[in-house]
Enzyme design. Structure first.
Site, PDB file in Angstrom:
ATOM      1  CE  LYS A  71       0.863   1.333   4.444  1.00 55.54           C
ATOM      2  NZ  LYS A  71       1.503   2.593   4.843  1.00 55.54           N
ATOM      3  CG  ASP A 120      -0.407   0.309   8.334  1.00 50.00           C
ATOM      4  OD1 ASP A 120      -1.144   1.284   8.564  1.00 50.00           O
ATOM      5  OD2 ASP A 120       0.754   0.413   7.897  1.00 50.00           O
TER       6      ASP A 120
END
Length: 266
Positions: free
Chosen positions: A11, A136
């Site tokens: 990401k 996360d």
């Protein structure tokens, strides 16, 4: 069972505004994160009554500190499942890069185990388990660009119009030889000069303004609070990003670094 190979995407943080430190020691954020069509591969072989993990990268831990192992243990506790699995990680996402590799691997493991056990956990329960494994982790459950709030556990998908502005955008990823440990980066931010944190209202206004302007470009959204401590210690990063900027590329650091990215035109 036949081993399955799952893709664990990296990401990037297009927006990462750190708004303050919480009483529990974590930090509150307002962030827009987008998964990439590139990342690690997690091979999962379900069987037995225990968990193990291996990797082709010798720097990746294979004990209980590995987030895949933590995810497996958290799943077993939440679901009551008594099975086991062997995990093998083919690493492409460098550790200490701010690209979420360990968290993405963990979520792949969590989803694989939930499927193997007959899906005892619904989406809400999976999100709760993921948030306990790592800040996360919840973003990778969406499989699409998301807005993250709190310490990262409050996740919502972007509106369709904003998603369309991101889908298919090409990025160049690059990382220097050194990693930047996330705990160090947040500690340096907390110890920094006044103004290191972005007021939450200011961060939300920036996000709302971008989403409310259909013609706004992706580069108008980019911001990262974590560049401040990283750039102070590693001046090569701002020098390089500045050089790219003068060449016409919009470049930023992802997460707490040290990996950076540049938006590419078609």
């Amino acid at each position: 069972m036949t081993p399955s190979a799952l893709q664990a995407p990296a990401k990037i943080n297009l927006l990462l505004a750190v708004t303050g430190r919480r009483p529990d020691g974590f930090h509150d954020i307002v962030s827009v994160a987008a998964p990439l069509a590139w990342g690690d591969t997690l091979c999962v072989e379900v069987g037995g009554s225990s968990f193990s993990v291996a990797s082709d990268d010798p720097s990746v831990p294979t004990d209980g500190t590995n987030l895949v192992m933590r995810a497996a243990a958290a799943f077993a506790e939440a679901s009551g499942w008594r099975g086991g699995a062997r995990f093998s990680i083919t690493k492409r996402i460098p550790p200490g890069s701010g690209l979420g590799g360990a968290s993405s691997d963990a979520v792949c493991a969590l989803l694989a185990l939930n499927d193997a056990a007959g899906r005892p956990l619904d989406d809400g329960a999976l999100a709760l388990v993921a948030s306990r494994v790592g800040s996360d982790c919840p973003l990778f459950l969406a499989g699409a660009p998301v807005v993250m709030r709190g310490r990262g556990e409050r996740v919502e998908r972007l509106p369709a119009d904003a998603y369309r502005r991101m889908r298919g955008v090409r990025v160049l990823l690059f990382k220097p030889a050194f990693p930047i440990p996330t705990p160090w980066a947040y500690a340096m931010l907390a110890a920094g000069a006044p103004g290191a944190y972005v007021p939450a209202a200011e961060a939300e206004a920036r996000l709302s303004a971008w989403m409310g302007r259909p013609r706004a470009q992706l580069r108008d959204l980019l911001f990262n609070s974590m560049e401040r401590p990283a750039f102070a210690k590693y001046p090569a990063l701002p020098v390089l990003l500045g050089m790219l900027g003068r060449l016409g590329f919009e470049a930023r650091m992802s997460g707490s670094g040290s990996a950076c990215y540049a938006l590419l035109e078609e």
